[in-house]
Design a protein around this motif. Structure first.
Motif, PDB file in Angstrom:
ATOM      1  N   TYR A  22      30.141  67.128  58.326  1.00  0.00           N
ATOM      2  CA  TYR A  22      30.742  67.318  57.004  1.00  0.00           C
ATOM      3  C   TYR A  22      30.026  68.418  56.216  1.00  0.00           C
ATOM      4  CZ  TYR A  22      33.350  66.184  52.823  1.00  0.00           C
ATOM      5  OH  TYR A  22      34.189  66.247  51.745  1.00  0.00           O
ATOM      6  N   ILE A  23      28.725  68.536  56.398  1.00  0.00           N
ATOM      7  CA  ILE A  23      27.990  69.633  55.760  1.00  0.00           C
ATOM      8  C   ILE A  23      28.540  70.969  56.240  1.00  0.00           C
ATOM      9  CG2 ILE A  23      25.752  70.828  55.722  1.00  0.00           C
ATOM     10  CD1 ILE A  23      24.452  68.037  55.582  1.00  0.00           C
ATOM     11  N   LEU A  71      29.799  75.816  41.993  1.00  0.00           N
ATOM     12  CA  LEU A  71      28.590  75.302  42.639  1.00  0.00           C
ATOM     13  C   LEU A  71      28.781  73.913  43.251  1.00  0.00           C
ATOM     14  CD1 LEU A  71      25.879  76.459  40.094  1.00  0.00           C
ATOM     15  CD2 LEU A  71      26.586  77.556  42.211  1.00  0.00           C
ATOM     16  N   ALA A  72      30.005  73.398  43.259  1.00  0.00           N
ATOM     17  CA  ALA A  72      30.254  72.078  43.830  1.00  0.00           C
ATOM     18  C   ALA A  72      29.861  71.999  45.309  1.00  0.00           C
ATOM     19  CB  ALA A  72      31.713  71.677  43.630  1.00  0.00           C
ATOM     20  N   PRO A  73      30.177  73.008  46.140  1.00  0.00           N
ATOM     21  CA  PRO A  73      29.737  72.911  47.542  1.00  0.00           C
ATOM     22  C   PRO A  73      28.215  72.836  47.689  1.00  0.00           C
ATOM     23  CG  PRO A  73      31.396  74.614  47.317  1.00  0.00           C
ATOM     24  CD  PRO A  73      31.042  74.167  45.944  1.00  0.00           C
ATOM     25  N   LEU A  74      27.496  73.582  46.866  1.00  0.00           N
ATOM     26  CA  LEU A  74      26.032  73.545  46.924  1.00  0.00           C
ATOM     27  C   LEU A  74      25.506  72.166  46.555  1.00  0.00           C
ATOM     28  CD1 LEU A  74      23.365  75.126  47.261  1.00  0.00           C
ATOM     29  CD2 LEU A  74      23.495  75.591  44.816  1.00  0.00           C
ATOM     30  N   ILE A  75      26.072  71.568  45.517  1.00  0.00           N
ATOM     31  CA  ILE A  75      25.646  70.237  45.084  1.00  0.00           C
ATOM     32  C   ILE A  75      25.940  69.211  46.172  1.00  0.00           C
ATOM     33  CG2 ILE A  75      26.088  68.419  43.395  1.00  0.00           C
ATOM     34  CD1 ILE A  75      26.626  70.722  41.372  1.00  0.00           C
ATOM     35  N   ILE A  76      27.099  69.333  46.815  1.00  0.00           N
ATOM     36  CA  ILE A  76      27.464  68.393  47.882  1.00  0.00           C
ATOM     37  C   ILE A  76      26.524  68.542  49.074  1.00  0.00           C
ATOM     38  CG2 ILE A  76      29.260  67.842  49.573  1.00  0.00           C
ATOM     39  CD1 ILE A  76      31.292  68.521  47.342  1.00  0.00           C
ATOM     40  N   VAL A  77      26.233  69.781  49.467  1.00  0.00           N
ATOM     41  CA  VAL A  77      25.350  69.999  50.625  1.00  0.00           C
ATOM     42  C   VAL A  77      23.949  69.475  50.336  1.00  0.00           C
ATOM     43  CG1 VAL A  77      24.215  71.793  52.000  1.00  0.00           C
ATOM     44  CG2 VAL A  77      26.663  71.906  51.593  1.00  0.00           C
ATOM     45  N   GLY A  79      23.123  67.101  48.201  1.00  0.00           N
ATOM     46  CA  GLY A  79      23.216  65.639  48.190  1.00  0.00           C
ATOM     47  C   GLY A  79      23.287  65.047  49.588  1.00  0.00           C
ATOM     48  N   LEU A  80      24.073  65.681  50.464  1.00  0.00           N
ATOM     49  CA  LEU A  80      24.170  65.180  51.835  1.00  0.00           C
ATOM     50  C   LEU A  80      22.861  65.385  52.605  1.00  0.00           C
ATOM     51  CD1 LEU A  80      27.788  66.233  52.831  1.00  0.00           C
ATOM     52  CD2 LEU A  80      26.917  63.921  52.457  1.00  0.00           C
ATOM     53  N   GLN A  81      22.139  66.449  52.302  1.00  0.00           N
ATOM     54  CA  GLN A  81      20.838  66.649  52.937  1.00  0.00           C
ATOM     55  C   GLN A  81      19.854  65.564  52.505  1.00  0.00           C
ATOM     56  OE1 GLN A  81      19.730  68.595  55.284  1.00  0.00           O
ATOM     57  NE2 GLN A  81      21.580  69.804  55.544  1.00  0.00           N
ATOM     58  N   VAL A  83      20.689  62.517  51.588  1.00  0.00           N
ATOM     59  CA  VAL A  83      21.131  61.310  52.294  1.00  0.00           C
ATOM     60  C   VAL A  83      20.674  61.345  53.743  1.00  0.00           C
ATOM     61  CG1 VAL A  83      23.190  60.113  53.155  1.00  0.00           C
ATOM     62  CG2 VAL A  83      23.082  60.856  50.779  1.00  0.00           C
ATOM     63  N   THR A  84      20.752  62.505  54.373  1.00  0.00           N
ATOM     64  CA  THR A  84      20.325  62.642  55.774  1.00  0.00           C
ATOM     65  C   THR A  84      18.836  62.360  55.927  1.00  0.00           C
ATOM     66  OG1 THR A  84      22.056  64.272  56.174  1.00  0.00           O
ATOM     67  CG2 THR A  84      20.225  64.238  57.722  1.00  0.00           C
ATOM     68  N   VAL A  85      18.028  62.910  55.040  1.00  0.00           N
ATOM     69  CA  VAL A  85      16.578  62.690  55.114  1.00  0.00           C
ATOM     70  C   VAL A  85      16.250  61.212  54.920  1.00  0.00           C
ATOM     71  CG1 VAL A  85      14.401  63.154  53.935  1.00  0.00           C
ATOM     72  CG2 VAL A  85      15.939  65.028  54.479  1.00  0.00           C
ATOM     73  N   LEU A  86      16.882  60.581  53.933  1.00  0.00           N
ATOM     74  CA  LEU A  86      16.620  59.161  53.687  1.00  0.00           C
ATOM     75  C   LEU A  86      17.068  58.297  54.859  1.00  0.00           C
ATOM     76  CD1 LEU A  86      17.644  58.869  49.921  1.00  0.00           C
ATOM     77  CD2 LEU A  86      15.340  58.851  50.892  1.00  0.00           C
ATOM     78  N   LEU A  87      18.234  58.606  55.409  1.00  0.00           N
ATOM     79  CA  LEU A  87      18.733  57.824  56.540  1.00  0.00           C
ATOM     80  C   LEU A  87      17.854  57.996  57.775  1.00  0.00           C
ATOM     81  CD1 LEU A  87      20.974  55.895  57.364  1.00  0.00           C
ATOM     82  CD2 LEU A  87      22.357  57.873  58.002  1.00  0.00           C
ATOM     83  N   ARG A  88      17.385  59.219  58.020  1.00  0.00           N
ATOM     84  CA  ARG A  88      16.473  59.439  59.151  1.00  0.00           C
ATOM     85  C   ARG A  88      15.164  58.669  58.970  1.00  0.00           C
ATOM     86  NH1 ARG A  88      18.174  63.796  62.558  1.00  0.00           N
ATOM     87  NH2 ARG A  88      19.681  65.078  61.443  1.00  0.00           N
TER      88      ARG A  88
END
Length: 94
Positions: A22-23, A71-77, A79-81, A83-88
């Motif tokens: 999705y990123i 800047l919405a795509p930057l904020i989404i990316v 945020g997803l990064q 989430v990825t770090v926390l999930l890992r």
């Protein structure tokens, strides 16, 4: 108990893969907005259909248009990064 941990880690790995995909979809859609592609192209329609709900969600809470640059795509990316770090980290702790 170890089977449950392996199932959770497997599901977490799938979730990580989906967030990575999705990123890339968000990045590709943001880059496409600079070249103004054909709006009737099925691939472009699919990408917009996938990313517009996330853009709308971010725009509902934060003003993202600064001097004509969205800047919405930057904020989404970012945020997803996060989430990825926390999930890992959570999956590594199991």
């Amino acid at each position: 108990m170890s089977i449950l941990v392996e199932i959770i880690q497997g599901l977490g790995a799938i979730a990580l893969g989906l967030t990575d995909v999705y990123i890339w979809v968000v990045i590709i859609t943001a880059l496409l907005s600079f070249v103004n592609p054909d709006p009737f192209n099925p691939i472009v329609q699919f990408l917009y259909r996938i990313t517009n709900p996330a853009y709308a969600f971010v725009r509902k809470f934060i003003r993202t248009n600064f001097n004509g640059l969205d800047l919405a795509p930057l904020i989404i990316v970012v945020g997803l990064q996060i989430v990825t770090v926390l999930l890992r980290a959570i999956l590594h702790a199991l």
